[in-house]
Design an enzyme around this catalytic site. Structure first.
Site, PDB file in Angstrom:
ATOM      1  N   TYR A  60       0.825  -1.213   0.000  1.00  0.00           N
ATOM      2  CA  TYR A  60       0.000   0.000   0.000  1.00  0.00           C
ATOM      3  C   TYR A  60       0.857   1.259   0.000  1.00  0.00           C
ATOM      4  CZ  TYR A  60      -4.037  -2.980   1.078  1.00  0.00           C
ATOM      5  OH  TYR A  60      -5.016  -3.936   1.040  1.00  0.00           O
ATOM      6  N   LYS A 106       3.259 -15.465   2.131  1.00  0.00           N
ATOM      7  CA  LYS A 106       3.131 -16.177   0.855  1.00  0.00           C
ATOM      8  C   LYS A 106       4.545 -16.500   0.395  1.00  0.00           C
ATOM      9  CE  LYS A 106       0.641 -17.613  -2.652  1.00  0.00           C
ATOM     10  NZ  LYS A 106      -0.122 -18.859  -2.556  1.00  0.00           N
ATOM     11  N   ASP A 109     -11.114  -8.671   7.589  1.00  0.00           N
ATOM     12  CA  ASP A 109     -12.544  -8.574   7.258  1.00  0.00           C
ATOM     13  C   ASP A 109     -13.191  -9.956   7.261  1.00  0.00           C
ATOM     14  OD1 ASP A 109     -12.363  -5.841   7.025  1.00  0.00           O
ATOM     15  OD2 ASP A 109     -13.524  -5.764   5.167  1.00  0.00           O
TER      16      ASP A 109
END
Ligand code: NAD
Length: 361
Positions: A141, A191, A251
């Site tokens: 981000y 990952k 979320d």
């Protein structure tokens, strides 16, 4: 104790839920004889209206001099098409950066009385109690280079996922510290089968874990974690992960608890010599323009954020536990807002806030 707290109600239901959070904070301060010095500032849409900018300098000044900040939510539909600099959400990024809060903590807890609101089967949800620790100021981000260039079929978009060892270490250290008084288990999510970035993440977390020999560490790939959160959420105690993975997984974790209005969050930065953390506390939900001004928003996420503030920024464990127990009691009493689908008439935002104070005693 002296509690210097800044309240930033923001927009929409942010104003309503922050009012109740402050009510609970005032109640706690009075009951335990703490001196609460409360200031209030502008952030988001209301700040644009009053000062022309979503994060006024005066708000930055107030936040810097407070011990902790409680925030409502920002966002007004009238700014939906405004340029990025003139959007209320810019205020959020501004205050997070100004306070240097690099870890976002989202507790996910299944309350016995709310189990029916979860989309998962009861036996999977019962007893879930985890904290998702998301790195908040690094990763894809924020990384550069970024942007869109070129034209037509050759148009190209680039984002960069970048972390330094020190950025990983500081958030991982926080995760290990949080695990200590809990079930002593950290699951680090990455990952690393594909991304070098994740390989550094995994290596750094593993090395740091040697400083915490009593904490069990396991590693999980993010795709598997997305599945395990649904299949077996009880297996998690502390979930540690980078910014984008944490954004998505938290979320997913949120729905386990039922309504989004229930969920608190804490964004934590530097640790003071006393052991208390600089913190920004806010419910997970947004400004909910569809129900704003109607006194029907669920304030429990905001009130739960007060409990987190008491625990992390003031190290007042007894007071924090009292607020959490009171939230549970109010949920069990059935005096809850419409989003939790009460069997009787729904309570108002204010009634829930007052009920939490009454339950604290
Ligand atoms: P939202 O969280 O505001 O609302 C989503 C849905 O959940 C709505 O139906 C709303 O009524 C309901 N809801 C949310 N909080 C509730 C509560 N406490 N009690 C009962 N019901 C609740 O998300 P959205 O509609 O996507 O966004 C609305 C605005 O909020 C946008 O401008 C968005 O940018 C902003 N936003 C801000 C934050 C923040 O300030 N941290 C977070 C998310 C969204």
């Amino acid at each position: 104790m002296i509690l210097n707290v800044l309240a930033l109600p923001g927009d929409g239901i942010g104003v309503e839920v922050t009012r109740e959070a402050v009510r609970v904070l005032q109640h706690v301060a009075a009951k335990w004889n703490h001196q609460l010095n409360l200031s209030e500032g502008l952030l988001g849409g209301i700040a644009i209206h009053k000062t022309g900018t979503p994060f006024p300098e005066e708000t930055a000044r107030l936040a810097a001099s407070a011990d902790a900040t409680i925030m409502g939510a920002v966002g007004l539909p009238e700014f939906d098409n405004a340029p990025p600099e003139k959007r209320p959400e810019k205020g959020l990024l501004g205050i997070r950066a100004a306070l240097g809060v690099y870890a976002n903590l989202r507790p996910v807890r299944a309350y016995a009385s709310q189990i029916e609101s979860s989309p998962l089967k009861n036996h999977l949800v019962e007893g879930v109690d985890m904290i998702i620790v998301r790195e908040l100021t690094g990763g894809i981000y924020y990384g550069t280079p970024r942007g869109i260039s070129g034209e037509g079929a050759e148009t190209r978009a680039v984002n960069t996922m970048t972390y330094t060892r020190s950025e990983i270490e500081r958030v991982a250290r926080m995760a290990f510290q949080l695990a200590g008084p809990r079930r002593k288990k950290v699951t680090s999510v990455d990952k690393s089968n594909v991304l070098e970035n994740s390989q550094l993440w995994r290596r750094t977390v593993t090395e740091l874990s040697r400083e915490f020999p009593d904490i069990e560490l396991d590693h999980m790939l993010v795709d598997n974690c997305a599945m395990q959160l649904v299949l077996n959420p009880k297996r998690f105690d502390i979930v540690l992960t980078e910014n984008m993975f944490g954004d998505i997984l938290s979320d997913e974790g949120a729905v386990i608890a039922g309504s989004i209005g229930m969920l608190p969050s804490a964004s934590i930065g530097a640790q003071r010599p006393s052991g208390a953390w600089v913190g920004l506390y806010e419910p997970v939900h947004g400004s909910a323009p569809d129900i704003a001004g109607q006194n029907k928003a669920n304030p429990l996420g905001a009130i739960g954020s007060v409990a987190a503030m008491l625990a992390y920024s003031f190290r007042l464990k007894e007071e924090a536990a009292a607020v959490e127990t009171a939230i549970e009691a109010v949920l069990e009493s059935g005096q809850v807002t419409a989003d939790l689908r009460p069997t009787g008439a729904p309570a108002t935002t204010e009634q829930v806030g007052r009920a939490v104070c009454a339950a604290i005693g």
